[in-house]
Design an enzyme around this catalytic site. Structure first.
Site, PDB file in Angstrom:
ATOM      1  N   GLY A 273       0.800  -1.206   0.000  1.00  0.00           N
ATOM      2  CA  GLY A 273       0.000   0.000   0.000  1.00  0.00           C
ATOM      3  C   GLY A 273       0.836   1.259   0.000  1.00  0.00           C
ATOM      4  CG  ASP A 274       3.713   4.092   1.492  1.00  0.00           C
ATOM      5  OD1 ASP A 274       4.532   4.690   0.768  1.00  0.00           O
ATOM      6  OD2 ASP A 274       3.012   4.661   2.347  1.00  0.00           O
ATOM      7  CG  ASP A 275       7.193   4.710  -1.700  1.00  0.00           C
ATOM      8  OD1 ASP A 275       6.412   5.016  -2.631  1.00  0.00           O
ATOM      9  OD2 ASP A 275       7.649   5.539  -0.890  1.00  0.00           O
TER      10      ASP A 275
END
Length: 493
Positions: A273-275
């Site tokens: 859900g992020d990098d």
């Protein structure tokens, strides 16, 4: 034939006890077995078994081994095994100067809170072993903020210690037969979203101030926050990981090398859900004052899915500097951006000498994204005159399809991002692309063989001829480090 180290260790063990186990009240139940750290050069698969022996690849082989269940652990998914893990590592740490040790985690579901690692140590997970991270805050000590950040990432003040933690260590291996470490992060995500946490959420692994780290052949799930965080460390190999988190949950970064030197990340599959990978080196004045860059970083054969973030992000906490980053053979699927540089006024530091080649992207919002106005500050004491330097950024040999916008490149007024090279890149647009395909401000450089046509600030260098960007020919030292083939014998309890 045993290596000299293994032979010495085995003789030592025999001197301590006739039956090969340590004696004494503290050791009566912990039968540490002498293992053979022989190197097998002809077997290429990981975790091969032969009777009571198993093989694995590692930076270092070990002279002794023990199984977690020998320390009273119960793999039922309910019983807390924090004390068993801590006891096991404590007992095995005595072999740090005698050939090192390996803790075998057998099949089962092993609930545990945080525990510390030790030097010259291997944690090995059976293919059917699952480490379940405790969801109780009381199982995680509160420790000081990182000095290069000045505060926690989620809140002011301290932070919960990671599930697996180590500091000032040498020669640490965390590996297995694709066993699983499950962060069980859902309660933490909810508390963070509701503003109920007093301290920053724990990571699954954080190793700091250490040298010689290997994390390989494991699956990581659902960390409360970042999954893997080596920081202030050097000579790191991360390979063969699967990292999975819900794409709707922010801050579940996959791998975040932070103020690290000589790091190799390869053959990883990450859904986040992020990098997927975020390269960092400290936050504003704290990172500037600490002054430890991330450099000599190799990323290759990475596959990433991150609909709301980057495949590889540089920053935004980059105040100690980021340099000599090499990425190649990258696959991005349904992700917000390919390579993203994130910084801001007040960050200071630099991102320079970045080289990316051989990237395939499918269904992307952006291919290239740079921003000079990203993120918040740790406090009001940052220096607004501390401007970041972004220079010598090279992208080449890329194909992207179903793209909404090829590039969003925004430097800082009075602080241009310079030396940008983009070569041999073909981008196919989505059915509903942005009207402005290349949005460029305060950047300079050149392009060659790029479609669709780039912005005027990145003109064609030699029309009709593809001029390659730079990519270093001399490998960084960690690129040439080879893992040994090790095997160990273990006793069935």
């Amino acid at each position: 034939m045993r290596t000299l180290l293994s032979t010495v260790g085995f003789l030592l063990l025999l001197l301590l006890s006739q039956d090969g186990s340590l004696t004494g009240a503290a050791d009566a139940e912990h039968n540490l077995v002498a293992t053979d750290s022989h190197t097998h050069r002809h077997r290429r698969h990981h975790g091969h078994r032969r009777g009571e022996e198993f093989e694995y690849s590692a930076l270092s082989c070990r002279a002794y081994s023990a199984s977690l269940d020998e320390f009273g652990a119960v793999g039922d998914g309910v019983t807390s095994n924090t004390a068993a893990f801590r006891d096991a590592v404590s007992q095995l740490s005595r072999f740090a100067d005698h050939g090192g040790s390996l803790l075998f985690v057998p099949a089962g579901r092993w609930l545990t809170g945080s525990f510390n690692l030790t030097s010259h140590f291997t944690l090995f997970l059976h293919r059917d072993a699952v480490l379940l991270a405790s969801q109780e805050e009381s199982d995680y000590e509160v420790i000081e903020p990182l000095p290069s950040y000045g505060r926690g990432r989620d809140t002011d003040g301290g932070r919960f210690i990671s599930l697996l933690f180590g500091s000032n260590l040498t020669d640490v291996v965390i590996t297995g037969e694709n066993g699983t470490i499950d962060g069980q992060g859902e309660p933490w995500w909810g508390k963070f979203k509701r503003g109920e946490l007093k301290y920053t959420r724990p990571y699954l692994i954080e190793i700091m101030h250490s040298n010689g780290i290997q994390i390989s052949n494991l699956t990581f799930l659902n960390s409360p926050s970042w999954h893997i965080h080596p920081v202030y460390s050097s000579n790191i190999v991360i390979q063969g990981l699967t990292i999975l988190a819900p794409v709707t949950v922010p801050n579940t970064d996959g791998i975040n090398p932070d103020s690290c030197t000589n790091t190799r990340i390869e053959d990883c599959y990450i859904v986040s859900g992020d990098d997927c990978i975020a390269v960092k080196s400290g936050w504003d004045q704290y990172g500037i004052n600490y002054g430890m860059p991330t450099k000599q970083l190799l990323i290759r054969r990475l596959t990433c899915i991150s609909p709301d973030s980057a495949v590889i992000a540089l920053g935004s906490e980059m105040s100690g500097g980021i340099e000599d980053v090499r990425a190649e053979d990258i696959v991005a699927i349904n992700s917000e951006s390919g390579i993203r540089i994130k910084t801001a006024v007040g960050r200071g530091g630099y991102v320079k000498d970045v080289y990316v080649r051989g990237m395939t992207m499918k269904t992307m919002k952006y291919v290239f994204w740079m921003t000079g106005s990203y993120g918040s500050h740790p406090d009001e004491h940052y220096d607004p005159k501390a401007l970041p330097v972004i220079q010598n950024i090279n992208y080449q040999d890329m194909v992207a399809e179903n793209v909404t916008m090829p590039a969003q490149l925004a430097g800082i007024t009075g602080d241009q991002f310079t030396g940008i090279c983009i070569s041999n890149v073909t981008i196919t647009l989505s059915k509903k692309p942005k009207k402005v395909l290349w949005n460029c401000t305060d950047v300079s450089g050149y392009t060659s063989g790029v479609t669709p046509e780039p912005c005027q600030l990145l003109p064609e260098k030699q029309p009709g001829t593809v001029v390659p960007c730079n990519f270093p020919e001399i490998p960084i030292p960690i690129e040439e480090v080879k893992l040994q083939r090790c095997y160990t014998r273990r006793r069935h309890m």
